[in-house]
Every structure is written in structure tokens, then in C-alpha cells.
Design a protein around this motif. Sequence first.
Motif, PDB file in Angstrom:
ATOM      1  N   GLU A   7       0.895  -1.158  -0.259  1.00 30.65           N
ATOM      2  CA  GLU A   7       0.047  -0.028   0.063  1.00 30.65           C
ATOM      3  C   GLU A   7       0.920   1.213   0.079  1.00 30.65           C
ATOM      4  OE1 GLU A   7      -0.200  -2.489   2.327  1.00 30.65           O
ATOM      5  OE2 GLU A   7      -2.002  -3.301   1.378  1.00 30.65           O
ATOM      6  N   LEU A  39      -7.880  -6.128   0.085  1.00 30.86           N
ATOM      7  CA  LEU A  39      -7.311  -5.027  -0.642  1.00 30.86           C
ATOM      8  C   LEU A  39      -7.100  -4.631  -1.928  1.00 30.86           C
ATOM      9  CD1 LEU A  39      -5.056  -3.764   2.378  1.00 30.86           C
ATOM     10  CD2 LEU A  39      -7.187  -2.817   1.900  1.00 30.86           C
ATOM     11  N   TRP A  40      -6.443  -5.893  -2.397  1.00 33.45           N
ATOM     12  CA  TRP A  40      -5.873  -5.847  -3.778  1.00 33.45           C
ATOM     13  C   TRP A  40      -7.035  -6.837  -4.644  1.00 33.45           C
ATOM     14  CZ3 TRP A  40      -2.516  -2.356  -4.798  1.00 33.45           C
ATOM     15  CH2 TRP A  40      -1.944  -1.885  -4.000  1.00 33.45           C
TER      16      TRP A  40
END
Length: 213
Positions: A7, A39-40
Motif C-alpha cells: 500500500e 485490498l487488492w
Amino acid sequence: MDPDKPEKWFKLAFDAEDPEEKIEYFSLILEYEHLDPELWSNEAMALVWNNKGIALSFIGRDEEAVECFRKSVFLNKNDVDVLCNMGVGLFNIGRYEESIKCYNRILALDPGNENAWINKGDILELMGNHNEAIECYSRVHKEIELDNKFAIVWHKKGLAYFSLGQYEDAAECFTRVLKIDPEHSDAIENLKTAMGNTKKMNDDMKYQSSSYL
């Protein structure tokens, strides 16, 4: 740099001004084996591939950029912006037919996408398909829009008519350019040439008609 913080790499990539630095950070994310799937997501990874492609295109590495855009589209098939980037990249490396296919995909998703119509028209004009280019440009300009973008499209359309030897139509387009941008130097010169060619054609036709009498 903390190796467990992709991040952070993402933020550093966006903040970096140097395209090569951006490429380095985006590559770190793409090579990282322990990304958090929450998140990805595919959409997030598509964004990374797209932005790496943009950075590559800035330094002229268009072949690599196109491959990044392909991977982005694979993850997010309906992203019009990425398809447009891929179309530009394919154009830059001379793969015109594939570039047109990208713009056709965009127009299937967004029939009113002006950039896609303009870029497709530019490729068709470059390939000598003047009538098809005119059709594309005709989907963009609006009669009452007084905007430089529309002046550019009218000028492109005028050049396409000029290439076909349709000088009166070309002159009309250049006149429209000058209504929007009276100081457009290319349109001024092209209008003069188109009007001169129109007069010559008309004079030639009159001469030929009189010779038969």
C-alpha cells in the motif's frame, strides 16, 4: 522501505514524478506474492497495471505499455479509459487495425465517447479511408458548440474532404472552424486553398461545357 507494505508502494508510485520510479513501485506491487485479496481486488490490480502502462508510455516503451493495458483489461474488461490507453499505445506502435478494435470496443460500451470517435477517425484518415473518417468525425461535432475541441474536429473533417477532392465540403468545414476560432491559421490557409480549388474546378467545368457547344 517496509517490504510488507505494498500500500505504501502504491502511494509512493502516485506521488513520484519520475516515470521510471513509478514503474519500479508498481512492479514491486505486481511481483509481491502476499497481497491481501480484500485490498487488492481485480479492480485494484487493473489500476496498477494501467498506471504502470501509462508510466511506460511516457518514456516511449509502448510495446511494454500495451501489454500492461492488456493485463488491466483482462482484469476489468469494461474500463473504457484503459481501452483508450491501449488504443493509443497500439497506434503508437503502428498496429492500426488492433487500435481500431479497441475503439470499437469502447463505442460498444459508450456509443457517445467523443475521444474514441476522434481517435478512430484519425486512424482511418491516416490509412486513407477518408469517407469512414468523415463518418467518425461527424459523430462528434455539434452544430451549436463553440468549443476548441469541436474546431479541431471540424478541421480534421475538412482535411478528409480535401483528400477526397470534395473542396466545397472542405471549405464549409474550415468555415465552421473559423466561426469557433477566427485566428486558426491552418483553417485560414486551408479555406483559401479549398476555395481556390473549387473555383478552378468550376472554371474547368464551364470551359469543358463551352467546348461542346
